[in-house]
Design a protein around this motif. Structure first.
Motif, mmCIF file in Angstrom:
data_model
loop_
_atom_site.group_PDB
_atom_site.id
_atom_site.type_symbol
_atom_site.label_atom_id
_atom_site.label_comp_id
_atom_site.label_asym_id
_atom_site.label_seq_id
_atom_site.Cartn_x
_atom_site.Cartn_y
_atom_site.Cartn_z
ATOM 1 N N MET A 1 21.537 39.312 0.807
ATOM 2 C CA MET A 1 22.896 39.709 0.353
ATOM 3 C C MET A 1 23.112 38.906 -1.104
ATOM 4 O O MET A 1 22.980 37.612 -1.127
ATOM 5 C CB MET A 1 23.837 39.253 1.576
ATOM 6 N N SER A 2 23.583 39.353 -2.000
ATOM 7 C CA SER A 2 23.800 38.855 -3.071
ATOM 8 C C SER A 2 25.203 38.018 -2.906
ATOM 9 O O SER A 2 25.962 38.431 -2.610
ATOM 10 C CB SER A 2 23.977 39.810 -4.240
ATOM 11 N N GLU A 3 25.032 36.694 -3.509
ATOM 12 C CA GLU A 3 26.068 35.792 -3.565
ATOM 13 C C GLU A 3 27.085 36.302 -4.454
ATOM 14 O O GLU A 3 28.198 35.666 -4.206
ATOM 15 C CB GLU A 3 25.456 34.369 -3.917
ATOM 16 N N ASN A 4 26.977 37.052 -5.390
ATOM 17 C CA ASN A 4 28.141 37.437 -6.429
ATOM 18 C C ASN A 4 29.161 38.221 -5.771
ATOM 19 O O ASN A 4 29.900 38.556 -6.343
ATOM 20 C CB ASN A 4 27.508 37.944 -7.584
ATOM 21 N N LYS A 5 28.666 38.825 -4.569
ATOM 22 C CA LYS A 5 29.488 39.981 -3.929
ATOM 23 C C LYS A 5 30.524 39.413 -3.105
ATOM 24 O O LYS A 5 30.158 38.562 -2.167
ATOM 25 C CB LYS A 5 28.695 41.240 -3.436
ATOM 26 N N ASN A 6 31.674 40.182 -3.082
ATOM 27 C CA ASN A 6 32.634 39.752 -2.115
ATOM 28 C C ASN A 6 32.564 40.641 -0.997
ATOM 29 O O ASN A 6 32.927 41.880 -0.946
ATOM 30 C CB ASN A 6 34.044 39.874 -2.808
ATOM 31 N N ILE A 7 32.164 40.220 0.161
ATOM 32 C CA ILE A 7 32.102 40.554 1.500
ATOM 33 C C ILE A 7 33.106 40.385 2.429
ATOM 34 O O ILE A 7 33.509 39.146 2.620
ATOM 35 C CB ILE A 7 30.889 40.020 2.283
ATOM 36 N N GLU A 8 33.656 41.553 3.142
ATOM 37 C CA GLU A 8 34.734 41.285 4.033
ATOM 38 C C GLU A 8 34.389 42.075 5.066
ATOM 39 O O GLU A 8 34.108 43.227 4.903
ATOM 40 C CB GLU A 8 35.867 41.766 3.460
ATOM 41 N N ILE A 9 34.698 41.689 6.353
ATOM 42 C CA ILE A 9 34.392 42.222 7.777
ATOM 43 C C ILE A 9 35.933 42.249 8.241
ATOM 44 O O ILE A 9 36.590 41.280 8.486
ATOM 45 C CB ILE A 9 33.413 41.885 8.441
ATOM 46 N N VAL A 10 36.237 43.409 8.707
ATOM 47 C CA VAL A 10 37.567 43.775 9.684
ATOM 48 C C VAL A 10 37.500 44.372 10.817
ATOM 49 O O VAL A 10 36.430 45.451 10.584
ATOM 50 C CB VAL A 10 38.745 44.254 8.896
ATOM 51 N N HIS A 11 38.178 44.271 11.790
ATOM 52 C CA HIS A 11 38.113 44.991 13.215
ATOM 53 C C HIS A 11 39.185 46.126 12.872
ATOM 54 O O HIS A 11 40.203 45.812 12.847
ATOM 55 C CB HIS A 11 38.301 43.874 14.129
ATOM 56 N N ASN A 12 38.655 47.216 12.880
ATOM 57 C CA ASN A 12 39.839 48.455 12.922
ATOM 58 C C ASN A 12 39.907 48.958 14.144
ATOM 59 O O ASN A 12 38.887 49.840 14.820
ATOM 60 C CB ASN A 12 39.272 49.296 11.905
ATOM 61 N N GLU A 13 40.952 48.515 15.223
ATOM 62 C CA GLU A 13 40.851 48.617 16.640
ATOM 63 C C GLU A 13 41.241 50.052 16.621
ATOM 64 O O GLU A 13 40.701 50.659 17.470
ATOM 65 C CB GLU A 13 41.930 47.938 17.091
ATOM 66 N N GLY A 14 42.022 50.843 15.816
ATOM 67 C CA GLY A 14 42.213 52.154 15.833
ATOM 68 C C GLY A 14 41.504 53.056 15.825
ATOM 69 O O GLY A 14 41.303 53.854 16.608
ATOM 70 N N GLN A 15 40.208 52.744 15.064
ATOM 71 C CA GLN A 15 39.036 53.501 14.968
ATOM 72 C C GLN A 15 37.879 52.811 15.692
ATOM 73 O O GLN A 15 36.874 53.615 15.910
ATOM 74 C CB GLN A 15 38.523 53.724 13.471
ATOM 75 N N LYS A 16 38.253 51.984 16.520
ATOM 76 C CA LYS A 16 36.962 51.360 17.367
ATOM 77 C C LYS A 16 35.911 51.162 16.641
ATOM 78 O O LYS A 16 34.732 51.442 17.138
ATOM 79 C CB LYS A 16 36.845 52.187 18.704
ATOM 80 N N ARG A 17 36.082 50.301 15.520
ATOM 81 C CA ARG A 17 34.822 50.003 14.642
ATOM 82 C C ARG A 17 35.233 48.649 13.976
ATOM 83 O O ARG A 17 36.415 48.336 13.571
ATOM 84 C CB ARG A 17 34.455 51.041 13.760
ATOM 85 N N PHE A 18 33.970 47.873 13.795
ATOM 86 C CA PHE A 18 34.085 46.797 12.657
ATOM 87 C C PHE A 18 33.579 47.317 11.445
ATOM 88 O O PHE A 18 32.468 48.070 11.278
ATOM 89 C CB PHE A 18 33.188 45.652 13.118
ATOM 90 N N VAL A 19 34.314 47.101 10.244
ATOM 91 C CA VAL A 19 34.008 47.693 8.999
ATOM 92 C C VAL A 19 33.622 46.369 8.105
ATOM 93 O O VAL A 19 34.424 45.577 7.822
ATOM 94 C CB VAL A 19 35.053 48.696 8.328
ATOM 95 N N ILE A 20 32.475 46.898 7.322
ATOM 96 C CA ILE A 20 32.090 45.826 6.094
ATOM 97 C C ILE A 20 32.499 46.608 4.907
ATOM 98 O O ILE A 20 31.850 47.612 4.711
ATOM 99 C CB ILE A 20 30.751 45.123 6.387
ATOM 100 N N SER A 21 32.899 45.518 3.990
ATOM 101 C CA SER A 21 33.277 46.041 2.718
ATOM 102 C C SER A 21 32.598 45.211 1.586
ATOM 103 O O SER A 21 32.418 43.921 1.826
ATOM 104 C CB SER A 21 34.531 46.088 2.448
ATOM 105 N N VAL A 22 31.995 45.680 0.685
ATOM 106 C CA VAL A 22 31.660 45.039 -0.646
ATOM 107 C C VAL A 22 32.440 45.273 -1.735
ATOM 108 O O VAL A 22 32.480 46.379 -2.168
ATOM 109 C CB VAL A 22 30.054 45.353 -0.863
ATOM 110 N N ASP A 23 32.731 44.173 -2.333
ATOM 111 C CA ASP A 23 33.726 44.467 -3.558
ATOM 112 C C ASP A 23 34.781 45.248 -3.245
ATOM 113 O O ASP A 23 35.299 46.116 -4.351
ATOM 114 C CB ASP A 23 33.153 44.644 -4.773
ATOM 115 N N GLY A 24 35.370 45.310 -2.054
ATOM 116 C CA GLY A 24 36.483 46.433 -1.723
ATOM 117 C C GLY A 24 36.208 47.811 -1.307
ATOM 118 O O GLY A 24 36.874 48.583 -1.087
ATOM 119 N N THR A 25 34.898 48.000 -1.384
ATOM 120 C CA THR A 25 34.473 49.594 -1.067
ATOM 121 C C THR A 25 33.867 49.311 0.227
ATOM 122 O O THR A 25 32.778 48.510 0.432
ATOM 123 C CB THR A 25 33.298 49.880 -2.153
#
Length: 96
Positions: free
Chosen positions: A1-25
């Motif tokens: 995983m590139s250290e220059n990327k902004n990684i975010e992980i959120v729990h979307n309880e409504g969709q019953k999934r955990f979502v990972i985003s890279v630079d907002g995508t």
């Protein structure tokens, strides 16, 4: 995983999934089905353009840590989750 990327992980309880985003995508997700005090992780997807960046491990770790913190047992119907647990035995105690 590139250290220059902004990684975010959120729990979307409504969709019953955990979502990972890279630079907002959104780059992938780990979905589950709910049962009484159990999460059945049934599908993990990393979009083709994000594969090979080491995103599935932090996504699955985040999802399993969330289950532990919530006092929820898991079922690893998804082969990616099952493989992660096999490589990281500290998560075996979460299995139903």
């Amino acid at each position: 995983m590139s250290e220059n990327k902004n990684i975010e992980i959120v729990h979307n309880e409504g969709q019953k999934r955990f979502v990972i985003s890279v630079d907002g995508t959104p780059a992938g997700f780990a979905s589950y089905l709910d049962g009484p005090d159990i999460r059945n992780f049934n599908h993990t997807v990393i979009k083709p353009e994000f594969r090979g960046q080491g995103l599935s491990a932090p996504l699955i770790k985040f999802a399993l840590d969330d289950a532990r913190e919530s006092g929820i047992r898991i079922h690893d119907a998804c082969s990616a989750v099952a493989g992660f647990i096999q490589k990281n035995p500290e998560y075996k105690d979460l299995k139903n």
